[in-house]
Design a protein around this motif. Structure first.
Motif, PDB file in Angstrom:
ATOM      1  N   ALA A 101      -0.749  12.865  -0.128  1.00 50.30           N
ATOM      2  CA  ALA A 101      -1.924  12.003  -0.346  1.00 50.30           C
ATOM      3  C   ALA A 101      -1.595  10.921  -1.375  1.00 50.30           C
ATOM      4  CB  ALA A 101      -3.107  12.843  -0.819  1.00 50.30           C
ATOM      5  N   SER A 102      -0.897  11.355  -2.434  1.00 47.23           N
ATOM      6  CA  SER A 102      -0.525  10.409  -3.477  1.00 47.23           C
ATOM      7  C   SER A 102       0.400   9.335  -2.914  1.00 47.23           C
ATOM      8  CB  SER A 102       0.156  11.161  -4.625  1.00 47.23           C
ATOM      9  OG  SER A 102       0.694  10.240  -5.540  1.00 47.23           O
ATOM     10  N   LEU A 103       1.347   9.754  -2.089  1.00 44.05           N
ATOM     11  CA  LEU A 103       2.273   8.787  -1.490  1.00 44.05           C
ATOM     12  C   LEU A 103       1.519   7.781  -0.633  1.00 44.05           C
ATOM     13  CD1 LEU A 103       5.272  11.070  -0.414  1.00 44.05           C
ATOM     14  CD2 LEU A 103       5.333   9.229  -2.091  1.00 44.05           C
ATOM     15  N   ARG A 104       0.525   8.301   0.099  1.00 44.68           N
ATOM     16  CA  ARG A 104      -0.215   7.417   1.011  1.00 44.68           C
ATOM     17  C   ARG A 104      -0.993   6.388   0.206  1.00 44.68           C
ATOM     18  NH1 ARG A 104      -3.576  10.892   3.569  1.00 44.68           N
ATOM     19  NH2 ARG A 104      -1.765  11.905   4.454  1.00 44.68           N
ATOM     20  N   MET A 105      -1.615   6.845  -0.900  1.00 42.02           N
ATOM     21  CA  MET A 105      -2.400   5.932  -1.727  1.00 42.02           C
ATOM     22  C   MET A 105      -1.518   4.845  -2.328  1.00 42.02           C
ATOM     23  SD  MET A 105      -5.052   8.395  -3.749  1.00 42.02           S
ATOM     24  CE  MET A 105      -5.174   7.254  -5.102  1.00 42.02           C
ATOM     25  N   VAL A 106      -0.366   5.276  -2.812  1.00 50.23           N
ATOM     26  CA  VAL A 106       0.531   4.290  -3.425  1.00 50.23           C
ATOM     27  C   VAL A 106       1.044   3.332  -2.368  1.00 50.23           C
ATOM     28  CG1 VAL A 106       2.685   3.971  -4.661  1.00 50.23           C
ATOM     29  CG2 VAL A 106       1.193   5.837  -5.295  1.00 50.23           C
ATOM     30  N   ALA A 107       1.337   3.857  -1.181  1.00 55.04           N
ATOM     31  CA  ALA A 107       1.818   2.983  -0.100  1.00 55.04           C
ATOM     32  C   ALA A 107       0.763   1.937   0.256  1.00 55.04           C
ATOM     33  CB  ALA A 107       2.171   3.819   1.125  1.00 55.04           C
ATOM     34  N   ASP A 108      -0.510   2.370   0.258  1.00 54.98           N
ATOM     35  CA  ASP A 108      -1.594   1.426   0.549  1.00 54.98           C
ATOM     36  C   ASP A 108      -1.661   0.351  -0.523  1.00 54.98           C
ATOM     37  OD1 ASP A 108      -3.915   3.917   1.922  1.00 54.98           O
ATOM     38  OD2 ASP A 108      -2.241   2.798   2.818  1.00 54.98           O
ATOM     39  N   SER A 109      -1.497   0.772  -1.799  1.00 54.41           N
ATOM     40  CA  SER A 109      -1.534  -0.193  -2.898  1.00 54.41           C
ATOM     41  C   SER A 109      -0.407  -1.208  -2.749  1.00 54.41           C
ATOM     42  CB  SER A 109      -1.372   0.507  -4.253  1.00 54.41           C
ATOM     43  OG  SER A 109      -2.467   1.316  -4.506  1.00 54.41           O
ATOM     44  N   VAL A 110       0.770  -0.684  -2.403  1.00 58.07           N
ATOM     45  CA  VAL A 110       1.921  -1.581  -2.266  1.00 58.07           C
ATOM     46  C   VAL A 110       1.667  -2.599  -1.166  1.00 58.07           C
ATOM     47  CG1 VAL A 110       4.331  -1.681  -1.520  1.00 58.07           C
ATOM     48  CG2 VAL A 110       3.632   0.023  -3.196  1.00 58.07           C
ATOM     49  N   ARG A 111       1.128  -2.139  -0.062  1.00 55.46           N
ATOM     50  CA  ARG A 111       0.851  -3.066   1.067  1.00 55.46           C
ATOM     51  C   ARG A 111      -0.143  -4.133   0.637  1.00 55.46           C
ATOM     52  NH1 ARG A 111       1.686   1.225   4.527  1.00 55.46           N
ATOM     53  NH2 ARG A 111      -0.414   2.044   4.221  1.00 55.46           N
ATOM     54  N   SER A 112      -1.159  -3.683  -0.104  1.00 55.43           N
ATOM     55  CA  SER A 112      -2.202  -4.610  -0.559  1.00 55.43           C
ATOM     56  C   SER A 112      -1.617  -5.658  -1.507  1.00 55.43           C
ATOM     57  CB  SER A 112      -3.314  -3.807  -1.243  1.00 55.43           C
ATOM     58  OG  SER A 112      -4.222  -4.661  -1.853  1.00 55.43           O
ATOM     59  N   TYR A 113      -0.814  -5.207  -2.462  1.00 51.49           N
ATOM     60  CA  TYR A 113      -0.191  -6.143  -3.406  1.00 51.49           C
ATOM     61  C   TYR A 113       0.774  -7.074  -2.682  1.00 51.49           C
ATOM     62  CZ  TYR A 113      -1.924  -3.788  -7.603  1.00 51.49           C
ATOM     63  OH  TYR A 113      -2.716  -3.270  -8.590  1.00 51.49           O
ATOM     64  N   GLU A 114       1.508  -6.518  -1.717  1.00 49.30           N
ATOM     65  CA  GLU A 114       2.480  -7.328  -0.985  1.00 49.30           C
ATOM     66  C   GLU A 114       1.771  -8.472  -0.259  1.00 49.30           C
ATOM     67  OE1 GLU A 114       6.643  -6.021   1.228  1.00 49.30           O
ATOM     68  OE2 GLU A 114       4.941  -4.648   1.207  1.00 49.30           O
ATOM     69  N   GLU A 115       0.638  -8.136   0.360  1.00 45.79           N
ATOM     70  CA  GLU A 115      -0.118  -9.140   1.091  1.00 45.79           C
ATOM     71  C   GLU A 115      -0.672 -10.202   0.143  1.00 45.79           C
ATOM     72  OE1 GLU A 115      -0.357  -9.885   4.129  1.00 45.79           O
ATOM     73  OE2 GLU A 115      -1.974 -11.361   3.976  1.00 45.79           O
ATOM     74  N   GLU A 116      -1.211  -9.735  -1.010  1.00 47.06           N
ATOM     75  CA  GLU A 116      -1.770 -10.677  -1.982  1.00 47.06           C
ATOM     76  C   GLU A 116      -0.675 -11.599  -2.531  1.00 47.06           C
ATOM     77  OE1 GLU A 116      -3.918  -8.775  -5.136  1.00 47.06           O
ATOM     78  OE2 GLU A 116      -4.804 -10.657  -5.842  1.00 47.06           O
ATOM     79  N   ALA A 117       0.501 -11.009  -2.768  1.00 53.46           N
ATOM     80  CA  ALA A 117       1.616 -11.822  -3.282  1.00 53.46           C
ATOM     81  C   ALA A 117       2.024 -12.875  -2.256  1.00 53.46           C
ATOM     82  CB  ALA A 117       2.807 -10.931  -3.629  1.00 53.46           C
ATOM     83  N   ARG A 118       2.005 -12.482  -0.988  1.00 56.38           N
ATOM     84  CA  ARG A 118       2.399 -13.423   0.063  1.00 56.38           C
ATOM     85  C   ARG A 118       1.442 -14.621   0.099  1.00 56.38           C
ATOM     86  NH1 ARG A 118       1.208 -14.627   5.009  1.00 56.38           N
ATOM     87  NH2 ARG A 118      -0.448 -13.078   5.150  1.00 56.38           N
ATOM     88  N   VAL A 119       0.145 -14.343   0.011  1.00 58.52           N
ATOM     89  CA  VAL A 119      -0.860 -15.416   0.022  1.00 58.52           C
ATOM     90  C   VAL A 119      -0.680 -16.329  -1.195  1.00 58.52           C
ATOM     91  CG1 VAL A 119      -3.340 -15.878  -0.214  1.00 58.52           C
ATOM     92  CG2 VAL A 119      -2.549 -14.110   1.374  1.00 58.52           C
ATOM     93  N   LEU A 120      -0.477 -15.716  -2.365  1.00 57.90           N
ATOM     94  CA  LEU A 120      -0.335 -16.500  -3.597  1.00 57.90           C
ATOM     95  C   LEU A 120       0.946 -17.327  -3.563  1.00 57.90           C
ATOM     96  CD1 LEU A 120      -1.524 -13.841  -6.185  1.00 57.90           C
ATOM     97  CD2 LEU A 120      -2.692 -15.978  -5.645  1.00 57.90           C
ATOM     98  N   LEU A 121       1.998 -16.774  -2.971  1.00 55.62           N
ATOM     99  CA  LEU A 121       3.257 -17.522  -2.858  1.00 55.62           C
ATOM    100  C   LEU A 121       3.067 -18.749  -1.974  1.00 55.62           C
ATOM    101  CD1 LEU A 121       6.244 -15.047  -2.495  1.00 55.62           C
ATOM    102  CD2 LEU A 121       6.147 -17.048  -3.970  1.00 55.62           C
ATOM    103  N   ASN A 122       2.358 -18.573  -0.879  1.00 60.83           N
ATOM    104  CA  ASN A 122       2.109 -19.721   0.008  1.00 60.83           C
ATOM    105  C   ASN A 122       1.348 -20.808  -0.736  1.00 60.83           C
ATOM    106  OD1 ASN A 122       3.390 -18.600   2.191  1.00 60.83           O
ATOM    107  ND2 ASN A 122       1.535 -17.739   3.099  1.00 60.83           N
ATOM    108  N   ARG A 123       0.346 -20.361  -1.526  1.00 65.38           N
ATOM    109  CA  ARG A 123      -0.448 -21.331  -2.280  1.00 65.38           C
ATOM    110  C   ARG A 123       0.415 -22.034  -3.322  1.00 65.38           C
ATOM    111  NH1 ARG A 123      -5.618 -18.675  -4.683  1.00 65.38           N
ATOM    112  NH2 ARG A 123      -5.817 -18.070  -2.525  1.00 65.38           N
ATOM    113  N   LEU A 124       1.307 -21.271  -3.958  1.00 64.04           N
ATOM    114  CA  LEU A 124       2.170 -21.863  -4.991  1.00 64.04           C
ATOM    115  C   LEU A 124       3.094 -22.906  -4.387  1.00 64.04           C
ATOM    116  CD1 LEU A 124       3.022 -21.809  -7.970  1.00 64.04           C
ATOM    117  CD2 LEU A 124       4.739 -20.106  -7.361  1.00 64.04           C
TER     118      LEU A 124
END
Lengths: 185, 206
Positions: free
Chosen positions: B119-142
């Motif tokens: 369960a812990s792994l799944r939660m962290v994996a979800d967080s990583v995916r979320s951060y990865e997506e947010e970083a991608r959007v912010l990089l495009n904006r930058l």
């Protein structure tokens, strides 16, 4: 600013496409140039009316557009871009007056000053155009009148210029009478 | 105030009554109203000045005028050496931790993760995916805003991003070797969070 003033500001220049504004907000200087070319005449007219001096107006037009470039990302589209530009320009001009600490914001209340305005030499016997008539007003009154033409209320003008609302009304009244006299001659 | 239409309603009738009886005042009001109307309707008569755009463009270019977001006024100078040291320290810490946490390949041990670990792994994996997506959007904006930042500031941001990306790659390799290690995944999420924070700071400065 009153609704009438906002409508007037928006009508003063061609409408600005959302795409141009968005591109300028994202750093496209060519898009910002398009904004400049569309809005410059009305911004210049505003600066000219408030200062009564062409050279000063030209400098303040440049200051206003540089400030607009800096602040463009704060434009949220709640008003038209021209309304936003005019408001920004008014602030730039008033800051300039405050920094200069000149007599420009002195509001003449003595009859002698106003009598001098009404008695402006008209030897060439041609009717003064509106802008010339405005320029002949005492500076403080000209600023109040220019802001009034922009659509600001007495209270807004008072707040922006640091005078009492009653003083703003009095200056406006005197300005109208003087202009009426000048334009009817 | 009558001409401005700002006269209070309770006084308007009183004034109107006076105007009906006093021709001189009525004439005065009419003239003032005519001036106001004429000035409102007249287009600006001042001749437009010569082209001021070259001067304006030069000032924008010379001073590298940067659009400031009024809601998050974070000037470029706030991406200071402290931030850069912070990025480097975290990245170094990530690398050391990876080296410590990485299992020794000479001791093949099969571990079956517990249900809580899963369960812990799944939660962290979800967080990583979320951060990865947010970083991608912010990089495009930058990338779009890159032109508005000073070259030295952009170079500093790029260097920090390379450092963080290096740490992220190291962590991904470690996770590939040890996919059931929650500590590595938490580190990965932390690194992505740091990347997102850096990109947000850069975005608010442009």
């Amino acid at each position: 600013m009153t609704r009438a003033g906002a409508v007037r500001a928006a009508a003063a220049s061609p409408p600005m496409g959302d795409d141009v504004v968005r591109r300028a907000q994202q750093g496209d200087v060519d898009a910002f140039e398009a904004i400049y070319r569309a809005a410059m005449p009305s911004v210049h007219a505003l600066c000219r009316r408030m200062t009564g001096d062409e050279q000063e107006a030209r400098e303040l037009v440049q200051d206003a557009f540089v400030r607009a470039w800096e602040r463009l990302t704060t434009f949220r589209g709640q008003s038209s871009l021209h309304t936003w530009l005019h408001r920004l320009t008014v602030n730039v001009v008033l800051e300039h007056f405050r920094v200069a600490k000149r007599e420009s914001l002195r509001f003449a209340s003595d009859d002698a000053t106003w009598a001098g305005v009404a008695g402006t030499d008209r030897r060439n016997d041609t009717r003064l155009d509106l802008e010339s008539a405005l320029e002949s007003l005492p500076r403080g009154a000209r600023i109040v009148f220019a802001l009034h033409l922009e659509g600001y209320s007495h209270d807004e003008i008072a707040q922006m210029t640091g005078i009492a609302a009653g003083t703003a009304r009095a200056q406006l009244w005197r300005a109208r009478r003087a202009l009426s006299s000048l334009l009817d001659q | 105030m009558l001409v401005d239409e700002t006269l209070p309603a309770d006084r308007r009738e009183h004034v109107a009554e006076h105007l009906r009886a006093c021709a001189a005042c009525a004439d005065d009001v009419a003239r003032l109203a005519a001036v106001a109307a004429r000035l409102r309707e007249a287009p600006p008569a001042a001749p437009a000045p010569g082209d001021l755009w070259p001067s304006i463009r030069k000032r924008i270019d010379d001073t590298k005028v940067v659009a400031i977001d009024a809601t998050e006024a974070a000037p470029v100078s706030r991406i200071t050496w402290r931030h850069r040291v912070g990025v480097a320290v975290v990245a170094a810490g990530v690398v050391l931790t990876v080296l410590v946490l990485r299992p020794s390949h000479s001791v093949p041990v099969e571990e079956v993760p517990s249900s809580s670990d899963t369960a812990s792994l799944r939660m962290v994996a979800d967080s990583v995916r979320s951060y990865e997506e947010e970083a991608r959007v912010l990089l495009n904006r930058l990338e779009i805003q890159r032109a508005m930042l000073r070259p030295d500031a952009m170079a500093a941001i790029d260097a920090d991003l390379r450092t963080i990306d290096g740490a992220i790659e190291e962590l991904k390799r470690a996770i590939a070797d040890d996919p059931n290690n929650p500590a590595l995944r938490r580190l990965l999420a932390a690194s992505f969070r740091q990347k997102v924070e850096l990109l947000k700071r850069a975005g608010s400065a442009s």
